[in-house]
Motif scaffolding. Structure first.
Motif, PDB file in Angstrom:
ATOM      1  N   VAL A 148      -6.722 -10.759  -2.001  1.00  0.00           N
ATOM      2  CA  VAL A 148      -5.531 -10.190  -2.654  1.00  0.00           C
ATOM      3  C   VAL A 148      -4.691  -9.578  -1.560  1.00  0.00           C
ATOM      4  N   SER A 149      -3.530 -10.170  -1.298  1.00  0.00           N
ATOM      5  CA  SER A 149      -2.862  -9.781  -0.067  1.00  0.00           C
ATOM      6  C   SER A 149      -1.415 -10.236  -0.025  1.00  0.00           C
ATOM      7  N   TYR A 188     -10.537  -8.399  -8.489  1.00  0.00           N
ATOM      8  CA  TYR A 188     -11.431  -7.388  -7.909  1.00  0.00           C
ATOM      9  C   TYR A 188     -12.745  -7.333  -8.683  1.00  0.00           C
ATOM     10  N   GLN A 199      -0.128 -10.776   9.570  1.00  0.00           N
ATOM     11  CA  GLN A 199      -0.891  -9.536   9.750  1.00  0.00           C
ATOM     12  C   GLN A 199      -2.261  -9.612   9.083  1.00  0.00           C
ATOM     13  N   GLY A 219      -1.376 -13.769  -3.914  1.00  0.00           N
ATOM     14  CA  GLY A 219      -0.441 -13.186  -2.957  1.00  0.00           C
ATOM     15  C   GLY A 219       0.874 -13.930  -2.907  1.00  0.00           C
ATOM     16  N   GLU A 224      -4.635  -3.629  10.643  1.00  0.00           N
ATOM     17  CA  GLU A 224      -4.620  -3.064   9.294  1.00  0.00           C
ATOM     18  C   GLU A 224      -4.589  -1.541   9.399  1.00  0.00           C
ATOM     19  N   ASP A 239       1.260   2.558  -3.397  1.00  0.00           N
ATOM     20  CA  ASP A 239       0.050   3.185  -3.945  1.00  0.00           C
ATOM     21  C   ASP A 239      -0.105   4.620  -3.438  1.00  0.00           C
ATOM     22  N   GLU A 292      -0.262  -7.598 -11.090  1.00  0.00           N
ATOM     23  CA  GLU A 292      -1.207  -6.472 -11.097  1.00  0.00           C
ATOM     24  C   GLU A 292      -2.451  -6.793 -11.928  1.00  0.00           C
ATOM     25  N   GLY A 327      -5.368  -0.167   4.824  1.00  0.00           N
ATOM     26  CA  GLY A 327      -5.892  -1.173   3.895  1.00  0.00           C
ATOM     27  C   GLY A 327      -6.410  -0.462   2.661  1.00  0.00           C
ATOM     28  N   LEU A 328      -5.982  -0.932   1.519  1.00  0.00           N
ATOM     29  CA  LEU A 328      -6.464  -0.349   0.269  1.00  0.00           C
ATOM     30  C   LEU A 328      -7.383  -1.312  -0.452  1.00  0.00           C
ATOM     31  N   THR A 329      -7.213  -2.600  -0.180  1.00  0.00           N
ATOM     32  CA  THR A 329      -7.937  -3.570  -1.003  1.00  0.00           C
ATOM     33  C   THR A 329      -9.447  -3.468  -0.785  1.00  0.00           C
ATOM     34  N   TYR A 356       2.934 -12.207  -7.664  1.00  0.00           N
ATOM     35  CA  TYR A 356       2.538 -10.804  -7.664  1.00  0.00           C
ATOM     36  C   TYR A 356       2.157 -10.457  -9.088  1.00  0.00           C
ATOM     37  N   GLY A 396       0.797  -1.229   0.000  1.00  0.00           N
ATOM     38  CA  GLY A 396       0.000   0.000   0.000  1.00  0.00           C
ATOM     39  C   GLY A 396       0.830   1.280   0.000  1.00  0.00           C
ATOM     40  N   LEU A 397       2.004   1.260   0.623  1.00  0.00           N
ATOM     41  CA  LEU A 397       2.852   2.457   0.621  1.00  0.00           C
ATOM     42  C   LEU A 397       3.125   2.934  -0.802  1.00  0.00           C
ATOM     43  N   ILE A 432     -10.532  -0.628  -3.051  1.00  0.00           N
ATOM     44  CA  ILE A 432     -10.554  -1.056  -4.464  1.00  0.00           C
ATOM     45  C   ILE A 432     -11.767  -1.958  -4.697  1.00  0.00           C
TER      46      ILE A 432
HETATM   47  P1  ADP Z   1      -0.322  -3.688   2.516  1.00  0.00           P
HETATM   48  O1  ADP Z   1       0.226  -2.330   2.238  1.00  0.00           O
HETATM   49  O2  ADP Z   1      -0.345  -4.042   3.972  1.00  0.00           O
HETATM   50  O3  ADP Z   1       0.323  -4.750   1.691  1.00  0.00           O
HETATM   51  P2  ADP Z   1      -2.803  -2.664   1.386  1.00  0.00           P
HETATM   52  O4  ADP Z   1      -4.189  -3.190   1.394  1.00  0.00           O
HETATM   53  O5  ADP Z   1      -2.618  -1.307   1.967  1.00  0.00           O
HETATM   54  O6  ADP Z   1      -1.861  -3.731   2.090  1.00  0.00           O
HETATM   55  O7  ADP Z   1      -2.264  -2.592  -0.127  1.00  0.00           O
HETATM   56  C1  ADP Z   1      -2.061  -3.714  -0.889  1.00  0.00           C
HETATM   57  C2  ADP Z   1      -1.863  -3.310  -2.343  1.00  0.00           C
HETATM   58  O8  ADP Z   1      -1.024  -4.275  -2.983  1.00  0.00           O
HETATM   59  C3  ADP Z   1      -3.149  -3.272  -3.126  1.00  0.00           C
HETATM   60  O9  ADP Z   1      -3.012  -2.363  -4.203  1.00  0.00           O
HETATM   61  C4  ADP Z   1      -3.234  -4.698  -3.684  1.00  0.00           C
HETATM   62  O10 ADP Z   1      -4.032  -4.771  -4.851  1.00  0.00           O
HETATM   63  C5  ADP Z   1      -1.778  -4.960  -3.984  1.00  0.00           C
HETATM   64  N1  ADP Z   1      -1.391  -6.361  -3.932  1.00  0.00           N
HETATM   65  C6  ADP Z   1      -1.142  -7.107  -2.823  1.00  0.00           C
HETATM   66  N2  ADP Z   1      -0.741  -8.342  -3.174  1.00  0.00           N
HETATM   67  C7  ADP Z   1      -0.746  -8.372  -4.511  1.00  0.00           C
HETATM   68  C8  ADP Z   1      -0.420  -9.380  -5.490  1.00  0.00           C
HETATM   69  N3  ADP Z   1      -0.002 -10.580  -5.127  1.00  0.00           N
HETATM   70  N4  ADP Z   1      -0.527  -9.074  -6.795  1.00  0.00           N
HETATM   71  C9  ADP Z   1      -0.945  -7.841  -7.176  1.00  0.00           C
HETATM   72  N5  ADP Z   1      -1.263  -6.856  -6.314  1.00  0.00           N
HETATM   73  C10 ADP Z   1      -1.159  -7.108  -5.001  1.00  0.00           C
END
Ligand code: ADP
Length: 540
Positions: free
Chosen positions: A362-363, A428, A368, A392, A441, A80, A421, A444-446, A419, A77-78, A449
């Motif tokens: 998606v994580s 999603y 955590q 993930g 958390e 993003d 995108e 959290g961005l997911t 990983y 998330g950082l 989204i």
């Molecule tokens: P954190 O920063 O704790 O990892 P967040 O929810 O803040 O969690 O942000 C996660 C971001 O990373 C989101 O944009 C999510 O779509 C992306 N993401 C996490 N894992 C994957 C993955 N395996 N493939 C693509 N995108 C991922």
């Protein structure tokens, strides 16, 4: 492209590594994910330029300093936030420069766009060793990106490796970022630093840089995740930072018996501390969530604020998202979204059936994210009507457990241990619900989204999940998702079952929930305004 080679620091580093390896106590391996040299196309994003008279006044200049930023390099998330917040602030009459390490693993297509901006030598360690600092620049959509170039520090295939490398790397980066601003003669009103990797910036600013051009700038330090703090023994951090002895007491660096904590020092020196949700701002002042810094944060709580993250609604736009099988917006989500479900099922080898309830996850795969709960209940979810899609990478324990579930429940569970995108976008869009049962958390961005894509979040009420997902209320028809409070398997299972009950037996209310989620404002607009307000409080 003009390019300079860094001076060789190999000998210095390798010599010091040998010393460190015998004293290493901590490991960031848990935090290490495959970096995301995000190649997703951004060509569809066109940012309209706001009319001058509509811009808020006064204009402010902000330097963002952090260790990752989409689309150059992102592990979570950082990345993003470092991408989306500067772009939104630029539309709110802010002059924004983002300072990042020039990692070798940034994809070539971005490296090629960078232009050589200058170079100089910088003292770093307590014995006055000098290091090369190159500045490579890329200007894009109203934001200037300056990449700090030093091949010896930034040549790994991953932004984060282990503390032996990361401590020197981010001591160097924090100091080099300030030195680069002085070198470029770009003196911002505010320096906005992110997480432990940039936490030394406020410390350097108020000590070694206080009598330089940049010395009058104000600092904000944002906590994206308190779990990672940059902790190592005092002699090592003293050596690499070159900071004076008096800073290594309990009120600044010292933690435990004889360790130094870079995040703690930054929090002490920052003019303002923010974190990424109000709930997390409160949680981190308790021993359960405070990761050992709860009393330090309580002590500094007068300068602590919580502002929830947003998402870039152009980057995450289901109506024009090129990764989807069929685009949609709120007017046609009920008709078009199922086509993405079918595409997802087909692509992943799941039974192709529009009627199944598809749960996405998606994580990063770390404790955590509440994955122990998911592991415990997953067999109970597979009832012939439910499918689970995991995307993930991370802890090998979870990677194996999800692989095993896929093997056991072929056709109903698909574990994508990677990983990707593009696949994230399709998950999603193609899922009915997104699971985020986190132990903690920060924001959290997911879940944001997911809502933007009409996918209903199922979350634990912690941190930003609590602040952004209002529980569904079957009597009033309000709310955005299904929530549970205590970290317990039966409560997670209950939340999922409540979601399934609405989905299978009360479809019109489910559909309204989907539309309500899509209509929710999850953009950066509001949050960026709040950050701007704080900048103005710091520099009226
Ligand atoms: P954190 O920063 O704790 O990892 P967040 O929810 O803040 O969690 O942000 C996660 C971001 O990373 C989101 O944009 C999510 O779509 C992306 N993401 C996490 N894992 C994957 C993955 N395996 N493939 C693509 N995108 C991922």
């Amino acid at each position: 492209m003009a390019k300079k080679k860094s001076v060789s620091t190999v000998d210095i580093l390798s010599k010091t590594k040998k010393v460190h390896s015998s004293v290493q106590k901590d490991s960031l391996s848990e935090a290490i994910n495959s970096p995301a040299p995000a190649e997703a196309s951004l060509d569809h994003i066109v940012t309209p330029v706001p009319a001058a008279e509509t811009l808020p006044q006064p204009r402010r200049s902000i330097a963002f300093i952090g260790s990752e930023c989409y689309p150059f390099i992102k592990t979570g998330g950082l990345g993003d936030v470092m991408y989306a917040l500067p772009r939104t602030l630029a539309k709110l009459n802010c002059d924004v420069k983002v300072i990042l390490p020039r990692y070798k693993c940034i994809p070539q297509k971005w490296q090629e766009k960078m232009i050589y901006r200058g170079a100089f030598q910088m003292d770093l360690c307590s014995d006055g060793r000098s290091f090369y600092v190159g500045i490579m620049e890329y200007v894009w959509d109203g934001v200037v990106y300056d990449f700090i170039d030093n091949q010896e520090f930034f040549s790994n295939g991953n932004p984060y490796t282990n503390l032996i490398d990361d401590i020197p790397k981010f001591c160097y980066f924090s100091k080099a970022a300030l030195a680069a601003l002085n070198y470029m003669d770009w003196i911002p009103d505010i320096i906005h630093c992110h997480d432990w990797q940039a936490a030394l910036v406020p410390v350097y600013l108020r000590t070694l840089f206080s009598n330089t051009k940049i010395g009058g700038a104000k600092t904000m330090l944002t906590i994206h995740n308190l779990r990672f703090q940059g902790v190592y023994n005092i002699p090592t951090i003293k050596y690499w930072t070159g900071l004076p002895d008096y800073l290594f007491g309990v009120d600044v660096f010292k933690t435990g018996a004889d360790d130094a904590n870079m995040f703690k020092a930054g929090l002490a020196f920052a003019d303002m501390i923010t974190t990424v949700s109000n709930t997390y701002a409160g949680e981190i002042q308790t021993s359960f969530y405070g990761e050992g810094l709860d009393s330090h944060l309580s002590y500094h709580s007068r300068k602590l604020r919580g502002i929830v993250n947003g998402i870039d609604i152009d980057q995450w736009n289901p109506s024009v998202d090129p990764k989807l099988a069929k685009g949609y917006d709120v007017s046609n989500v009920l008709k078009n979204k199922p086509q993405n479900k079918l595409a997802l099922q087909e692509q992943l080898g799941l039974d192709k059936d529009e009627g199944k309830f598809v749960i996405g996850l998606v994580s990063r795969l770390t404790d955590q994210k509440g994955l122990d709960l998911v592991n415990a209940i997953l067999p109970a979810l597979i009832d012939g009507n439910t499918q689970v899609v995991v995307l993930g990478t991370g802890d090998p324990y979870y990677e194996s457990s999800f692989r095993a579930f896929e093997y056991t429940y072929k056709g109903s569970v698909c574990s994508n241990i990677m990983y990707d995108e593009g696949r994230a976008h399709l998950i999603y869009a193609g899922s009915d619900a997104l699971l985020i049962p986190s132990l903690f958390e920060p924001c959290g961005l997911t879940q944001l989204i997911a809502m933007r894509y009409g996918t209903v979040p199922i979350v634990r009420e912690t941190g930003g999940l609590k602040d952004t997902v209002e529980p569904y209320n079957q009597y009033t028809g309000e709310g955005n998702g299904f929530t549970f409070d205590w970290y317990r398997t039966e409560l997670l299972l209950d939340a999922i079952n409540r979601a399934k009950t609405v989905y299978f037996t009360d479809r019109s209310n489910w559909d309204k929930l989907v539309e309500r989620d899509m209509n929710k404002d999850v953009s950066w607009e509001n949050s960026a305004k709040q950050y701007r307000e704080l900048y103005l409080q710091l520099r009226p």
